[in-house]
Design a protein around this motif. Structure first.
Motif, short mmCIF file in Angstrom:
data_model
loop_
_atom_site.label_atom_id
_atom_site.label_comp_id
_atom_site.label_asym_id
_atom_site.label_seq_id
_atom_site.Cartn_x
_atom_site.Cartn_y
_atom_site.Cartn_z
N PHE A 1 0.83 -1.28 0.00
CA PHE A 1 0.03 -0.11 0.09
C PHE A 1 1.00 1.34 -0.04
O PHE A 1 1.97 1.20 0.47
CB PHE A 1 -0.91 0.12 1.32
N PRO A 2 0.39 2.48 -0.55
CA PRO A 2 1.07 3.51 -0.86
C PRO A 2 2.23 3.80 0.18
O PRO A 2 3.55 4.28 -0.25
CB PRO A 2 0.36 4.50 -1.14
N ALA B 1 -0.57 2.41 5.08
CA ALA B 1 -0.68 1.02 5.05
C ALA B 1 -0.97 0.27 6.03
O ALA B 1 -1.70 -0.71 6.28
CB ALA B 1 0.63 0.23 4.37
N PHE C 1 -5.20 1.02 6.90
CA PHE C 1 -6.12 0.37 6.08
C PHE C 1 -5.77 -1.04 5.74
O PHE C 1 -6.62 -1.76 5.53
CB PHE C 1 -6.06 1.33 4.66
N VAL C 2 -4.65 -1.65 5.65
CA VAL C 2 -4.57 -2.94 5.26
C VAL C 2 -3.59 -3.67 5.97
O VAL C 2 -3.37 -4.65 5.81
CB VAL C 2 -4.28 -3.07 3.68
N GLN D 1 -0.59 -3.26 6.99
CA GLN D 1 0.95 -3.67 6.34
C GLN D 1 1.74 -2.85 7.22
O GLN D 1 1.69 -1.48 7.03
CB GLN D 1 0.89 -3.38 4.76
N PRO E 1 5.80 0.34 -3.69
CA PRO E 1 4.45 1.10 -3.15
C PRO E 1 3.56 1.31 -4.28
O PRO E 1 3.91 2.03 -5.41
CB PRO E 1 4.75 2.40 -2.35
N ASP F 1 -6.19 7.15 -7.05
CA ASP F 1 -6.82 6.37 -5.88
C ASP F 1 -6.84 7.60 -4.92
O ASP F 1 -7.43 7.28 -3.73
CB ASP F 1 -5.80 5.26 -5.56
N HIS F 2 -6.03 8.82 -5.08
CA HIS F 2 -6.08 9.59 -3.87
C HIS F 2 -6.08 11.20 -4.50
O HIS F 2 -5.39 11.85 -4.39
CB HIS F 2 -4.29 9.62 -3.33
#
Length: 159
Positions: free
Chosen positions: A48-49, A54, A57-58, A60, A72, A78-79
């Protein structure tokens, strides 16, 4: 640890449960990295970016991963569609990496369409914010115009 996560009232937002899951992912990744290194292979992941996003949200927690290369996925649309997001995400990731690790920013070519000025700006943003290179998603999205720009910056940055 004496807590049943199924009994937590708001398990998705419980900090201890969230940290436990992040640590479990980090442990698994680092075990896989050890196996790769024992075999003489570099280990990498598309992530994730940037680290804070990260984690939130996920799950990571990639600054704690012992990978050699990070990719990344700093996708512009997406942003908010801001090309400077690519530079921001690159800078945040580079800042949180361990010595010897490399960050190669993922750019989604379709997000630029025929806007070659923004495509060029994304390349400059990665370079100017410490990225070691760019991964272009996907190869079939690259037009001759994109390839000419990539070649131009390859010659400029990789003499």
């Amino acid at each position: 640890f004496g807590v049943d996560p199924l009994e937590l009232p708001d398990k998705e937002e419980n900090p201890a449960w969230k940290q436990f899951r992040m640590d479990a992912i980090t442990s698994l990744v680092n075990e896989c990295v050890e196996i790769c290194h024992e075999e003489g292979t570099l280990a990498s992941a598309a992530v994730f970016p940037f680290p804070e996003l990260a984690r939130n949200f996920v799950l990571q927690d990639w600054p704690h991963w012992n990978l050699d290369l990070f990719f990344p996925m700093a996708y512009k649309k997406d942003h908010g569609g801001n090309v400077f997001w690519v530079g921001f995400a690159t800078k945040q990731g580079v800042r949180d990496m361990k010595p010897g690790q490399k960050l190669i920013t993922g750019v989604l070519v379709d997000h630029y369409g025929k806007n070659m000025a923004e495509f060029e700006e994304a390349i400059r943003q990665v370079h100017d914010n410490g990225g070691r290179g760019i991964t272009y998603f996907t190869a079939d999205s690259l037009s001759d115009a994109h390839l000419a720009i990539i070649k131009k910056y390859n010659e400029l940055y990789n003499r």
